[in-house]
Write a protein that holds these residues in place. Structure first.
Motif, mmCIF file in Angstrom:
data_model
loop_
_atom_site.group_PDB
_atom_site.id
_atom_site.type_symbol
_atom_site.label_atom_id
_atom_site.label_comp_id
_atom_site.label_asym_id
_atom_site.label_seq_id
_atom_site.Cartn_x
_atom_site.Cartn_y
_atom_site.Cartn_z
ATOM 1 N N VAL A 74 0.849 -1.186 0.000
ATOM 2 C CA VAL A 74 0.000 0.000 0.000
ATOM 3 C C VAL A 74 0.886 1.238 0.000
ATOM 4 C CG1 VAL A 74 -1.688 1.342 1.307
ATOM 5 C CG2 VAL A 74 -1.914 -1.142 1.179
ATOM 6 N N ASP A 75 0.604 2.167 -0.917
ATOM 7 C CA ASP A 75 1.305 3.451 -0.980
ATOM 8 C C ASP A 75 0.265 4.562 -0.893
ATOM 9 O OD1 ASP A 75 3.835 2.351 -1.231
ATOM 10 O OD2 ASP A 75 3.660 2.175 -3.417
ATOM 11 N N VAL A 76 0.320 5.365 0.170
ATOM 12 C CA VAL A 76 -0.574 6.512 0.332
ATOM 13 C C VAL A 76 0.087 7.710 -0.330
ATOM 14 C CG1 VAL A 76 -1.810 7.981 1.965
ATOM 15 C CG2 VAL A 76 -1.475 5.544 2.467
ATOM 16 N N LYS A 77 -0.615 8.342 -1.262
ATOM 17 C CA LYS A 77 -0.022 9.362 -2.107
ATOM 18 C C LYS A 77 -0.292 10.790 -1.638
ATOM 19 C CE LYS A 77 1.615 6.408 -5.095
ATOM 20 N NZ LYS A 77 3.075 6.227 -5.284
ATOM 21 N N GLU A 78 -0.868 11.002 -0.461
ATOM 22 C CA GLU A 78 -1.116 12.352 0.031
ATOM 23 C C GLU A 78 -1.009 12.378 1.544
ATOM 24 O OE1 GLU A 78 -5.347 13.593 -0.218
ATOM 25 O OE2 GLU A 78 -5.613 11.703 -1.305
ATOM 26 N N SER A 79 -0.867 13.572 2.084
ATOM 27 C CA SER A 79 -0.687 13.732 3.525
ATOM 28 C C SER A 79 -1.999 13.461 4.259
ATOM 29 C CB SER A 79 -0.206 15.148 3.841
ATOM 30 O OG SER A 79 -0.145 15.346 5.243
ATOM 31 N N VAL A 80 -1.890 12.756 5.367
ATOM 32 C CA VAL A 80 -3.065 12.437 6.198
ATOM 33 C C VAL A 80 -2.844 12.881 7.638
ATOM 34 C CG1 VAL A 80 -3.741 10.492 4.755
ATOM 35 C CG2 VAL A 80 -2.194 10.118 6.669
ATOM 36 N N ARG A 81 -1.796 13.634 7.893
ATOM 37 C CA ARG A 81 -1.439 14.015 9.264
ATOM 38 C C ARG A 81 -2.562 14.811 9.928
ATOM 39 N NH1 ARG A 81 3.336 14.394 12.011
ATOM 40 N NH2 ARG A 81 4.439 13.720 10.124
ATOM 41 N N ALA A 108 -0.388 1.722 7.607
ATOM 42 C CA ALA A 108 0.301 2.785 6.883
ATOM 43 C C ALA A 108 -0.223 4.156 7.291
ATOM 44 C CB ALA A 108 0.147 2.573 5.376
ATOM 45 N N LEU A 109 -1.534 4.273 7.466
ATOM 46 C CA LEU A 109 -2.120 5.546 7.890
ATOM 47 C C LEU A 109 -1.764 5.862 9.344
ATOM 48 C CD1 LEU A 109 -5.612 5.046 6.224
ATOM 49 C CD2 LEU A 109 -3.828 6.630 5.476
ATOM 50 N N LYS A 110 -1.681 4.846 10.165
ATOM 51 C CA LYS A 110 -1.295 5.051 11.559
ATOM 52 C C LYS A 110 0.119 5.599 11.665
ATOM 53 C CE LYS A 110 -0.531 2.420 15.847
ATOM 54 N NZ LYS A 110 -0.589 1.063 16.452
ATOM 55 N N THR A 111 1.036 5.022 10.912
ATOM 56 C CA THR A 111 2.418 5.496 10.941
ATOM 57 C C THR A 111 2.587 6.835 10.233
ATOM 58 O OG1 THR A 111 2.870 4.158 8.969
ATOM 59 C CG2 THR A 111 3.366 3.176 11.105
ATOM 60 N N SER A 112 1.557 7.260 9.465
ATOM 61 C CA SER A 112 1.574 8.574 8.819
ATOM 62 C C SER A 112 0.885 9.626 9.667
ATOM 63 C CB SER A 112 0.901 8.489 7.442
ATOM 64 O OG SER A 112 1.589 7.586 6.597
ATOM 65 N N ALA A 114 -2.182 9.806 11.115
ATOM 66 C CA ALA A 114 -3.597 10.129 10.988
ATOM 67 C C ALA A 114 -4.216 10.261 12.378
ATOM 68 C CB ALA A 114 -4.313 9.048 10.189
ATOM 69 N N LYS A 115 -5.144 11.178 12.522
ATOM 70 C CA LYS A 115 -5.759 11.427 13.828
ATOM 71 C C LYS A 115 -6.653 10.273 14.248
ATOM 72 C CE LYS A 115 -8.604 14.831 16.269
ATOM 73 N NZ LYS A 115 -9.395 16.087 16.110
ATOM 74 N N ASN A 116 -7.592 9.920 13.403
ATOM 75 C CA ASN A 116 -8.492 8.792 13.635
ATOM 76 C C ASN A 116 -8.571 7.965 12.371
ATOM 77 O OD1 ASN A 116 -9.502 9.416 16.374
ATOM 78 N ND2 ASN A 116 -10.419 11.206 15.377
ATOM 79 N N ILE A 117 -8.642 6.648 12.521
ATOM 80 C CA ILE A 117 -8.751 5.733 11.386
ATOM 81 C C ILE A 117 -10.025 4.926 11.568
ATOM 82 C CG2 ILE A 117 -7.646 3.891 10.069
ATOM 83 C CD1 ILE A 117 -4.982 4.795 11.260
ATOM 84 N N ILE A 118 -10.996 5.191 10.723
ATOM 85 C CA ILE A 118 -12.317 4.555 10.827
ATOM 86 C C ILE A 118 -12.473 3.594 9.656
ATOM 87 C CG2 ILE A 118 -14.801 4.909 10.887
ATOM 88 C CD1 ILE A 118 -12.582 7.837 11.694
ATOM 89 N N GLY A 119 -12.700 2.342 9.953
ATOM 90 C CA GLY A 119 -12.926 1.348 8.918
ATOM 91 C C GLY A 119 -14.403 1.248 8.570
ATOM 92 N N VAL A 120 -14.708 1.297 7.289
ATOM 93 C CA VAL A 120 -16.088 1.147 6.809
ATOM 94 C C VAL A 120 -16.166 -0.208 6.118
ATOM 95 C CG1 VAL A 120 -17.937 2.151 5.427
ATOM 96 C CG2 VAL A 120 -16.236 3.639 6.513
#
Length: 396
Positions: A74-81, A108-112, A114-120
């Motif tokens: 997985v490669d996230v291509k934008e900032s999620v901080r 990947a989002l956690k290590t980037s 992200a404030k909250n990570i919500i799975g849908v």
């Protein structure tokens, strides 16, 4: 440089520019959110696109793919901080790959930062494996622990197979309901639905069927007995004692150590364990001359539904509908449905099934992206979710 006077003295005051360090911009970005899709299959991103269209946002830029050795990347291509991130993951036939994609993206989002990570997850995988079966394991509990470890802080799902699954999670879960959409379909798309009767395929589904019947002001019928073994037969996990190894008293024979654990303690007489026998399928309720509507949460292997439809036809039902939230439709399900007495199968788009629809025109789809989009908006804005559960019964 300005000159200020203090008691007749002059002093020089330098005007040092104020440095904001971009705090204002950071606060703005924290108030935003992003919606990503964790699927590598294009067919599985349709629901994510519908949700983002309703929200008026663009789908987050990311790349999810399988390497040549089948590893997930997985490669996230934008900032999620500092942002709220929603990961939409629909479950295709390759369930384990979809789960790994979700776990890798969440981490990947956690290590980037992200404030909250919500799975849908409209359909929560492994939800049928939520009970102990003999020497098996409760895989659903294992999956919830993996999601928490990967970094998810919230889950949005729909019609869990057992509502008690919510107790497996260590973070909040919103279990949405598809019943309002299915009831609306019945009222608008089934001609003369007032002449219908809601049917529970088994006694375990009677509460759900009763909820539908009460809101539609229709009658209720319950089917009892099955030709094959059901899930309830294997869920107890207490069938390991053998039936023929009942022993009374001490026989004086020394048994090999490998078989000693099969013999009861001397002097104890164990009662004979009677095997459960399934009666033939019967219908409690009058379906003659009526439209039979079978309601359930999952339709996967359709043999039980086909057998139920045949019995209902024999009892006089002139049309048979099946309403279910999750249309997994595995194996030869489309062919069996096409060749059966079932007139129509109505499912939501929580699981992609476009291929199955091409194989069987009897399969119809109800879109539930509206309620999923509204749940995302309310969670991000900190609004109450009670509106989405209005007039929803506990047994739905």
């Amino acid at each position: 440089m300005p000159i200020r006077r203090f008691g007749g003295h002059r002093s020089l005051v330098s005007q040092t520019p104020k440095l904001s360090y971009g705090f204002a911009k950071m606060n703005v970005s924290r108030s935003g959110y992003r919606v990503f899709s964790a699927n590598s299959s294009p067919a599985c991103t349709e629901l994510a696109k519908k949700i983002t269209e309703r929200l008026g946002v663009e789908l987050g830029k990311s790349v999810v793919y399988q390497e040549s050795n089948s590893e997930t990347r997985v490669d996230v291509k934008e900032s999620v901080r500092g942002q709220d991130i929603f990961i939409i993951q629909t479950i295709p036939r390759d369930v384990n790959t979809a789960i790994m994609e979700l776990l890798v993206m969440a981490y990947a989002l956690k290590t980037s930062c992200a404030k909250n990570i919500i799975g849908v997850l409209p359909y929560f995988p492994y939800s049928k494996q939520c009970k102990m079966r003999k020497r098996g394991s409760i895989v659903c509990k294992l999956l919830t622990s993996m999601l928490a470890k990967a970094g998810l802080t919230h889950i949005i799902t729909m019609d869990l197979h057992q509502k008690e699954i919510q107790g497996f999670f260590s973070f909040p879960v919103d279990n949405l309901r598809a019943s309002p959409f299915l009831i609306q379909y019945i009222q608008e798309e089934i001609p003369y639905y007032r002449n219908a009767i809601i049917v529970a395929k088994s006694p375990s589904a009677a509460k759900r069927a009763q909820s539908y019947a009460e809101r539609l002001r229709l009658g209720l019928a319950v089917m009892h007995g099955e030709a094959n073994h059901s899930e309830s037969d294997m869920a107890d996990g207490r069938h390991s004692p053998p039936l023929s190894r009942t022993t009374t008293g001490h026989t004086g024979l020394e048994l090999p150590s490998s078989s000693r654990h099969h013999v009861p303690f001397p002097g104890i007489e164990l009662p004979m364990m009677m095997a459960k026998e399934k009666p033939p399928i019967t219908v409690v309720g009058d379906v003659g001359g009526r439209i039979a509507i079978i309601v359930d949460d999952i339709i996967d292997d359709v043999e039980d539904f086909v057998a139920a439809a045949e019995i209902l036809k024999e009892r006089g039902a002139y049309k048979i509908y099946i309403m279910a939230t999750h249309g997994l439709l595995s194996a030869d399900a489309p062919r069996l449905i096409e060749e059966s007495a079932i007139d129509e199968v109505v499912v939501t788009n929580t699981v992609p099934h476009e291929v199955q629809k091409l194989q069987c025109p009897k399969i119809k789809t109800v879109d539930v992206s509206m309620i999923l989009a509204e749940a995302i908006r309310r969670i991000h804005n900190g609004e109450s979710m009670a509106y989405l559960f209005r007039n929803i019964a506990v047994d739905d």
